[in-house]
Design a protein around this motif. Structure first.
Motif, PDB file in Angstrom:
ATOM      1  N   TRP A  14       0.815  -1.205   0.000  1.00 25.72           N
ATOM      2  CA  TRP A  14       0.000   0.000   0.000  1.00 25.72           C
ATOM      3  C   TRP A  14       0.849   1.255   0.000  1.00 25.72           C
ATOM      4  O   TRP A  14       0.449   2.289  -0.539  1.00 25.72           O
ATOM      5  CB  TRP A  14      -0.932   0.022   1.208  1.00 25.72           C
ATOM      6  N   HIS A  15       1.992   1.220   0.640  1.00 25.54           N
ATOM      7  CA  HIS A  15       2.861   2.389   0.691  1.00 25.54           C
ATOM      8  C   HIS A  15       4.244   1.969   1.177  1.00 25.54           C
ATOM      9  O   HIS A  15       4.459   0.831   1.570  1.00 25.54           O
ATOM     10  CB  HIS A  15       2.280   3.482   1.607  1.00 25.54           C
TER      11      HIS A  15
ATOM     12  N   LYS B  18       7.800   9.937  -1.272  1.00 29.80           N
ATOM     13  CA  LYS B  18       7.982  11.167  -2.046  1.00 29.80           C
ATOM     14  C   LYS B  18       9.147  11.081  -3.022  1.00 29.80           C
ATOM     15  O   LYS B  18       9.652  12.095  -3.472  1.00 29.80           O
ATOM     16  CB  LYS B  18       8.190  12.346  -1.100  1.00 29.80           C
ATOM     17  N   SER B  19       9.597   9.874  -3.327  1.00 32.83           N
ATOM     18  CA  SER B  19      10.730   9.702  -4.232  1.00 32.83           C
ATOM     19  C   SER B  19      10.506   8.442  -5.054  1.00 32.83           C
ATOM     20  O   SER B  19       9.377   8.020  -5.253  1.00 32.83           O
ATOM     21  CB  SER B  19      12.024   9.619  -3.409  1.00 32.83           C
ATOM     22  N   THR B  20      11.575   7.824  -5.473  1.00 36.19           N
ATOM     23  CA  THR B  20      11.486   6.624  -6.304  1.00 36.19           C
ATOM     24  C   THR B  20      11.138   5.402  -5.453  1.00 36.19           C
ATOM     25  O   THR B  20      11.238   5.422  -4.222  1.00 36.19           O
ATOM     26  CB  THR B  20      12.834   6.357  -7.001  1.00 36.19           C
ATOM     27  N   THR B  21      10.766   4.336  -6.121  1.00 36.52           N
ATOM     28  CA  THR B  21      10.487   3.073  -5.437  1.00 36.52           C
ATOM     29  C   THR B  21      11.730   2.569  -4.721  1.00 36.52           C
ATOM     30  O   THR B  21      11.632   2.029  -3.610  1.00 36.52           O
ATOM     31  CB  THR B  21       9.994   2.016  -6.452  1.00 36.52           C
ATOM     32  N   ASP B  22      12.897   2.741  -5.336  1.00 35.30           N
ATOM     33  CA  ASP B  22      14.146   2.301  -4.682  1.00 35.30           C
ATOM     34  C   ASP B  22      14.366   3.032  -3.355  1.00 35.30           C
ATOM     35  O   ASP B  22      14.732   2.408  -2.355  1.00 35.30           O
ATOM     36  CB  ASP B  22      15.353   2.546  -5.602  1.00 35.30           C
TER      37      ASP B  22
ATOM     38  N   THR C 209      -1.146  10.841  12.197  1.00 37.15           N
ATOM     39  CA  THR C 209      -1.352  12.295  12.169  1.00 37.15           C
ATOM     40  C   THR C 209      -0.121  13.043  11.658  1.00 37.15           C
ATOM     41  O   THR C 209      -0.227  13.832  10.728  1.00 37.15           O
ATOM     42  CB  THR C 209      -1.745  12.816  13.569  1.00 37.15           C
ATOM     43  N   ILE C 210       1.028  12.792  12.259  1.00 37.16           N
ATOM     44  CA  ILE C 210       2.240  13.547  11.893  1.00 37.16           C
ATOM     45  C   ILE C 210       2.795  13.081  10.548  1.00 37.16           C
ATOM     46  O   ILE C 210       2.992  13.885   9.634  1.00 37.16           O
ATOM     47  CB  ILE C 210       3.321  13.435  13.001  1.00 37.16           C
ATOM     48  N   GLN C 211       3.048  11.776  10.427  1.00 37.77           N
ATOM     49  CA  GLN C 211       3.676  11.286   9.193  1.00 37.77           C
ATOM     50  C   GLN C 211       2.710  11.277   8.010  1.00 37.77           C
ATOM     51  O   GLN C 211       3.100  11.627   6.899  1.00 37.77           O
ATOM     52  CB  GLN C 211       4.256   9.894   9.405  1.00 37.77           C
TER      53      GLN C 211
ATOM     54  N   GLY D 238       3.260  14.374   5.394  1.00 37.16           N
ATOM     55  CA  GLY D 238       2.915  13.806   4.092  1.00 37.16           C
ATOM     56  C   GLY D 238       3.918  12.796   3.565  1.00 37.16           C
ATOM     57  O   GLY D 238       4.102  12.675   2.358  1.00 37.16           O
ATOM     58  N   LEU D 239       4.592  12.061   4.476  1.00 37.89           N
ATOM     59  CA  LEU D 239       5.586  11.071   4.032  1.00 37.89           C
ATOM     60  C   LEU D 239       4.946   9.947   3.228  1.00 37.89           C
ATOM     61  O   LEU D 239       5.538   9.423   2.292  1.00 37.89           O
ATOM     62  CB  LEU D 239       6.326  10.474   5.233  1.00 37.89           C
TER      63      LEU D 239
END
Length: 158
Positions: A47-48, A53-57, A112-114, A119-120
């Motif tokens: 799911w995540h 916020k970057s590449t899959t690697d 809440t934070i992350q 928005g990680l």
């Protein structure tokens, strides 16, 4: 008579190491919930990642670091618990309260934070996220409440 003295010593040791019992549980709760999050939502369901916020690697590397955290927290708490047993000071109910508190605080922080503030990552993408957020955060609050109740029941003042 020896058993009565032993039980009294255990109770005295439990009270003396009350805070250590709680923190050992909190560390275990953090580690276990992080481990469950990593294995189920990151590895099995895909799911995540810890950092989306970057590449899959990069996401996979962040998952590995997150997984290492959960492993070290869990193992570290096992060493602390072994020390409590050695001192005849292990207090299962207080430790369990710490587990619920640690697990709930981690999950609420994550939700809440992350998820929202930083928005990680989100719990899931391309779906209505509100039901997921509600279940995630309500479960976290319930764990925190259970932890606080158990810790209040085992406070030093008794």
């Amino acid at each position: 008579m020896t058993t009565l003295k032993s039980n009294a010593l255990n109770k005295e040791n439990q009270r003396h190491f009350s805070t250590k019992n709680m923190w050992t549980g909190i560390l275990f709760g953090l580690g276990v919930v992080a481990f469950i999050d990593e294995v189920i939502f990151h590895q099995l369901l895909h799911w995540h990642h810890f950092y989306d916020k970057s590449t899959t690697d990069i996401g996979l590397v962040s998952d590995g670091i997150f997984h290492a955290f959960s492993f070290f927290a869990t193992v570290g708490s096992a060493f602390l618990m072994a020390d409590l047993h050695r001192r005849q000071a292990f207090w299962p109910k207080r430790w369990l309260g710490g587990i619920f508190l640690g697990a709930g605080v981690f999950q609420l922080y994550d939700g809440t934070i992350q998820h929202k503030l930083m928005g990680l990552h989100q719990i899931r993408y391309n779906v209505d996220i509100l039901p997921y957020d509600l279940v995630w955060n309500i479960t976290a609050v319930l764990m925190i409440v259970v932890g606080i109740v158990l810790l209040k029941q085992t406070s030093k003042k008794k």
